[in-house]
Design an enzyme around this catalytic site. Structure first.
Site, PDB file in Angstrom:
ATOM      1  N   LYS A 113       0.852  -1.195   0.000  1.00  0.00           N
ATOM      2  CA  LYS A 113       0.000   0.000   0.000  1.00  0.00           C
ATOM      3  C   LYS A 113       0.885   1.241   0.000  1.00  0.00           C
ATOM      4  O   LYS A 113       1.719   1.425   0.882  1.00  0.00           O
ATOM      5  CB  LYS A 113      -0.902  -0.009   1.237  1.00  0.00           C
ATOM      6  CG  LYS A 113      -1.654   1.312   1.470  1.00  0.00           C
ATOM      7  CD  LYS A 113      -2.620   1.227   2.656  1.00  0.00           C
ATOM      8  CE  LYS A 113      -3.189   2.602   3.024  1.00  0.00           C
ATOM      9  NZ  LYS A 113      -4.091   2.573   4.188  1.00  0.00           N
ATOM     10  N   ASP A 168      -2.383  10.142   3.832  1.00  0.00           N
ATOM     11  CA  ASP A 168      -3.792   9.775   3.995  1.00  0.00           C
ATOM     12  C   ASP A 168      -4.493  10.826   4.845  1.00  0.00           C
ATOM     13  O   ASP A 168      -4.430  10.795   6.078  1.00  0.00           O
ATOM     14  CB  ASP A 168      -3.902   8.388   4.636  1.00  0.00           C
ATOM     15  CG  ASP A 168      -5.355   7.928   4.746  1.00  0.00           C
ATOM     16  OD1 ASP A 168      -6.240   8.608   4.192  1.00  0.00           O
ATOM     17  OD2 ASP A 168      -5.582   6.875   5.385  1.00  0.00           O
ATOM     18  N   LYS A 170      -9.944  12.974   8.245  1.00  0.00           N
ATOM     19  CA  LYS A 170      -9.547  12.589   9.604  1.00  0.00           C
ATOM     20  C   LYS A 170      -9.566  13.821  10.505  1.00  0.00           C
ATOM     21  O   LYS A 170      -9.232  14.918  10.059  1.00  0.00           O
ATOM     22  CB  LYS A 170      -8.115  12.030   9.577  1.00  0.00           C
ATOM     23  CG  LYS A 170      -7.988  10.663   8.922  1.00  0.00           C
ATOM     24  CD  LYS A 170      -6.561  10.176   8.961  1.00  0.00           C
ATOM     25  CE  LYS A 170      -6.369   8.896   8.165  1.00  0.00           C
ATOM     26  NZ  LYS A 170      -7.052   7.727   8.748  1.00  0.00           N
ATOM     27  N   ASP A 174       1.787   6.287   5.445  1.00  0.00           N
ATOM     28  CA  ASP A 174       0.768   5.353   4.961  1.00  0.00           C
ATOM     29  C   ASP A 174       1.232   4.627   3.693  1.00  0.00           C
ATOM     30  O   ASP A 174       0.472   3.872   3.100  1.00  0.00           O
ATOM     31  CB  ASP A 174      -0.548   6.110   4.731  1.00  0.00           C
ATOM     32  CG  ASP A 174      -1.768   5.233   4.935  1.00  0.00           C
ATOM     33  OD1 ASP A 174      -1.638   4.181   5.593  1.00  0.00           O
ATOM     34  OD2 ASP A 174      -2.843   5.604   4.431  1.00  0.00           O
ATOM     35  N   ASP A 205     -12.019   7.112   3.765  1.00  0.00           N
ATOM     36  CA  ASP A 205     -10.808   6.849   4.554  1.00  0.00           C
ATOM     37  C   ASP A 205     -10.446   5.362   4.549  1.00  0.00           C
ATOM     38  O   ASP A 205      -9.359   4.987   4.974  1.00  0.00           O
ATOM     39  CB  ASP A 205     -11.010   7.358   5.986  1.00  0.00           C
ATOM     40  CG  ASP A 205      -9.690   7.576   6.720  1.00  0.00           C
ATOM     41  OD1 ASP A 205      -8.632   7.527   6.066  1.00  0.00           O
ATOM     42  OD2 ASP A 205      -9.738   7.790   7.951  1.00  0.00           O
ATOM     43  N   GLU A 239      -9.405   3.740   2.176  1.00  0.00           N
ATOM     44  CA  GLU A 239      -8.879   3.816   0.812  1.00  0.00           C
ATOM     45  C   GLU A 239      -7.830   2.757   0.502  1.00  0.00           C
ATOM     46  O   GLU A 239      -7.605   2.403  -0.641  1.00  0.00           O
ATOM     47  CB  GLU A 239      -8.277   5.213   0.568  1.00  0.00           C
ATOM     48  CG  GLU A 239      -6.821   5.418   1.030  1.00  0.00           C
ATOM     49  CD  GLU A 239      -6.617   5.259   2.533  1.00  0.00           C
ATOM     50  OE1 GLU A 239      -7.601   5.377   3.278  1.00  0.00           O
ATOM     51  OE2 GLU A 239      -5.468   4.999   2.953  1.00  0.00           O
ATOM     52  N   ARG A 292      -7.678  -0.482   0.992  1.00  0.00           N
ATOM     53  CA  ARG A 292      -8.193  -1.697   0.336  1.00  0.00           C
ATOM     54  C   ARG A 292      -8.561  -1.410  -1.120  1.00  0.00           C
ATOM     55  O   ARG A 292      -8.523  -2.301  -1.957  1.00  0.00           O
ATOM     56  CB  ARG A 292      -9.383  -2.251   1.140  1.00  0.00           C
ATOM     57  CG  ARG A 292     -10.550  -1.313   1.264  1.00  0.00           C
ATOM     58  CD  ARG A 292     -11.491  -1.679   2.411  1.00  0.00           C
ATOM     59  NE  ARG A 292     -10.961  -1.271   3.706  1.00  0.00           N
ATOM     60  CZ  ARG A 292     -11.583  -1.466   4.862  1.00  0.00           C
ATOM     61  NH1 ARG A 292     -12.759  -2.069   4.894  1.00  0.00           N
ATOM     62  NH2 ARG A 292     -11.032  -1.061   5.994  1.00  0.00           N
TER      63      ARG A 292
HETATM   64  N1  BES Z   1      -4.130   4.553   6.925  1.00  0.00           N
HETATM   65  C1  BES Z   1      -5.243   4.272   7.724  1.00  0.00           C
HETATM   66  C2  BES Z   1      -4.952   3.245   8.820  1.00  0.00           C
HETATM   67  C3  BES Z   1      -3.972   3.649   9.888  1.00  0.00           C
HETATM   68  C4  BES Z   1      -4.427   4.127  11.092  1.00  0.00           C
HETATM   69  C5  BES Z   1      -2.631   3.469   9.703  1.00  0.00           C
HETATM   70  C6  BES Z   1      -3.528   4.452  12.082  1.00  0.00           C
HETATM   71  C7  BES Z   1      -1.731   3.803  10.705  1.00  0.00           C
HETATM   72  C8  BES Z   1      -2.179   4.293  11.897  1.00  0.00           C
HETATM   73  C9  BES Z   1      -6.377   3.719   6.871  1.00  0.00           C
HETATM   74  O1  BES Z   1      -6.440   4.184   5.567  1.00  0.00           O
HETATM   75  C10 BES Z   1      -7.652   4.119   7.503  1.00  0.00           C
HETATM   76  O2  BES Z   1      -7.920   5.286   7.553  1.00  0.00           O
HETATM   77  N2  BES Z   1      -8.424   3.145   7.956  1.00  0.00           N
HETATM   78  C11 BES Z   1      -9.669   3.387   8.584  1.00  0.00           C
HETATM   79  C12 BES Z   1     -10.650   2.404   8.004  1.00  0.00           C
HETATM   80  C13 BES Z   1     -12.055   2.643   8.451  1.00  0.00           C
HETATM   81  C14 BES Z   1     -12.588   3.930   7.857  1.00  0.00           C
HETATM   82  C15 BES Z   1     -12.884   1.465   8.010  1.00  0.00           C
HETATM   83  C16 BES Z   1      -9.493   3.180  10.070  1.00  0.00           C
HETATM   84  O3  BES Z   1      -8.803   2.252  10.461  1.00  0.00           O
HETATM   85  O4  BES Z   1     -10.045   3.962  10.829  1.00  0.00           O
HETATM   86 ZN    ZN Z   2      -4.644   4.772   4.765  1.00  0.00          ZN
HETATM   87 MG    MG Z   3      -7.554   5.954   5.386  1.00  0.00          MG
END
Ligand code: BES
Ligand code: ZN
Ligand code: MG
Length: 503
Positions: free
Chosen positions: A269, A274, A281, A293, A352, A354, A356
């Site tokens: 990824k 992000d 966020k 990210d 967010d 994104e 996947r």
């Molecule tokens: N890049 C983030 C995940 C992340 C969170 C990485 C903290 C490192 C530290 C990912 O893209 C994300 O935002 N995931 C969301 C998914 C949710 C919206 C289903 C998350 O984990 O909140």
């Molecule tokens: Zn992300």
């Molecule tokens: Mg995200």
């Protein structure tokens, strides 16, 4: 008058500054030369080595009990700092223990550049392995990202001498060479993750990959936006829609000499930043880390820099899916439906989620390439951080043999993994009313529903997924991890590639 346009990124910015130097000399010696500091392994019981010059009671009264990972600095009249390095029960240190001991020593001698390490009780260790883990501990713990500071923070390490009676020096030095290559790779991953988000764009990462490919013997193909449109990579393109920067898919290929033992696919990824997109966020300090990210893409790129030098016998193909995730007038929206390369349509319920969306197109391409197995690595879910913290990454998969190989590699690299179940009963949480699947699961088991989403795109191909959202970064200096990006996954995936063969 000539007005220069404002440039955020200095023209001479290097995305991998650590490659500029040659690094310290590391040697196994029969006797110490001139040094500024000497570490001596002191077990928690039995005789204290003479080089320490103190009795156990004295060490204990100063609070040193010889536990692994602990050190005590001892100023003395000669001017050479002596450091007692905890060794635990005599003969008890394994690979992880030696790596940690070496890391602890160089942290206790932060201001010194010529360091010795007197080892004892090494009988249980293979000499080559010992050399490798000592090199890893020393070099990874002394890592610093100071390329953007006016004044470098740390004292550079010039030399480390290991005094290890009874150890096969030639074998140990072979191990040092292996360790150096693995650290060089990890350091590349750390540098790329630590780079500020505007300094390293998707196109910038592609340029860096090309330079690394020429230097370390692997192929690099760069796919720009138009080529991604031609490839129908609707996931990556959807996420990129809000960005002022073009996306890139970077395809890496490594071919061994002779007939390959198998063909491994690695997918990373590469979200360069992000923001969450329209599902923005909140302004939380944690989100400062979203420049990392792309930690999965960095780890995969790092792996390729080690394959030729370590004589990997498998073919390896890598796919890095790179873009930032930004809100803007052109950004993808909640409710949008993306058509992926596989043909599956995805309803976007949260912009967010994104990761996947960019990963799924790469998984399809890896399957089309006919790889024997796929391992993907991604900073995918905050839930991975919540459930297992910063030290352990969850791993999922559809094939226990491949998952076991990944787990074993994690063990050897001391990059801790824990397998979580790919609980198919949760799959309906991803159902969509308007598309084939949605990108958002329910409120629980977020890492699992993300993995279930990815599983839709690998078919029957053996596949394992490592979620490094927790382990990509460390809040503090801790053993081989230095504060900031850890480079997690690079060493474990190198180990996996080196041992990989098709079933
Ligand atoms: N890049 C983030 C995940 C992340 C969170 C990485 C903290 C490192 C530290 C990912 O893209 C994300 O935002 N995931 C969301 C998914 C949710 C919206 C289903 C998350 O984990 O909140
Ligand atoms: Zn992300
Ligand atoms: Mg995200």
């Amino acid at each position: 008058m000539n007005h220069e346009p404002y440039k955020l990124i200095p023209e001479d910015f290097s995305p991998v500054p650590s490659l500029d130097g040659t690094g310290p000399e590391l040697h196994f010696v029969d006797g110490f030369g001139t040094l500024d500091a000497i570490g001596v392994l002191v077990p928690s019981e039995g005789d204290v080595p003479a080089a320490v010059g103190l009795h156990r009671e004295t060490l204990e009264s100063a609070g040193f009990d010889g536990k692994p990972g602990t050190t005590l600095q001892l100023a003395n009249a000669s001017g050479t700092l002596v450091v007692a390095v905890g060794g635990g029960k005599p003969g008890s240190l394994d690979s992880d223990g030696w790596r940690k001991a070496a890391a602890a020593l160089v942290r206790a001698t932060q201001k010194h550049s010529r360091i010795g390490f007197e080892l004892s009780d090494t009988a249980g260790m293979d000499a080559e392995r010992l050399g490798q883990v000592l090199a890893e501990g020393v070099l990874l713990a002394r890592y610093n990202y100071d390329t953007l500071k006016s004044k470098a923070k740390g004292t550079p390490l010039a030399e480390v001498q290991f005094l290890a009676p009874g150890v096969d020096t030639a074998a140990a030095e072979r191990g040092v060479t292996t360790g150096r290559v693995k650290v060089r790779a990890t350091t590349i991953a750390r540098d790329l993750c630590n780079a500020p988000p505007s300094h390293l764009t998707a196109a910038g990462l592609a340029s860096a990959a090309k330079e690394l490919g020429e230097r370390f013997g692997f192929g690099v193909e760069e796919f720009d936006k138009q080529q991604l449109i031609d490839l129908r990579c609707g996931g990556l393109l959807g996420v990129n829609a809000g960005s002022a920067q073009e996306p890139r898919m970077i395809k890496l290929t490594y071919q061994p000499e002779g007939s390959p033992t198998g063909h491994l696919g690695l997918v990373g990824k590469g979200i360069m930043y992000d923001s969450g997109g329209v599902s923005l966020k909140p302004s939380d300090p944690m989100h400062l880390l979203m420049k990392m990210d792309m930690g999965g893409a960095a780890a995969v790129l790092a792996v390729f820099t080690a394959l030729r030098d370590l004589g990997c016998k498998a073919s390896v193909s890598g796919f890095l899916m790179c873009t930032d995730n930004m809100p803007s007038g052109s950004a993808y929206k909640l409710g949008d439906v993306l058509t992926t390369r596989s043909g599956l349509t995805i309803e976007v319920k949260n912009t967010d989620a994104e990761g996947r969306l960019v990963m799924c197109d790469a998984l399809t391409l890896a399957v089309e390439d006919g790889v024997d197995g796929i391992v993907d690595i991604a900073t995918l879910t905050g839930a991975a951080l919540m459930s297992l913290g910063q030290l352990t990454a969850p791993v999922f998969g559809n094939d226990q043999r491949l998952v076991d190989l990944v787990l074993e590699s994690g063990g050897r690299a001391d990059e801790q993994l824990w397998q979580l179940p790919l609980e198919r009963a949760y799959r309906p949480q991803l159902d969509s009313d308007v598309a084939d699947i949605s990108n958002l699961g329910g409120p629980y088991a977020g890492s699992t529903t993300a993995a279930l989403f990815l599983a839709e795109f690998v078919g029957e191909t053996p596949w394992a997924h490592i979620d490094i959202a927790g382990t990509m970064q460390s809040d503090k200096d801790d053993a081989w991890r230095s504060k900031g990006a850890t480079g997690f996954g690079a060493r474990l995936l190198i180990d996996l590639a080196l041992g990989y063969s098709a079933e």
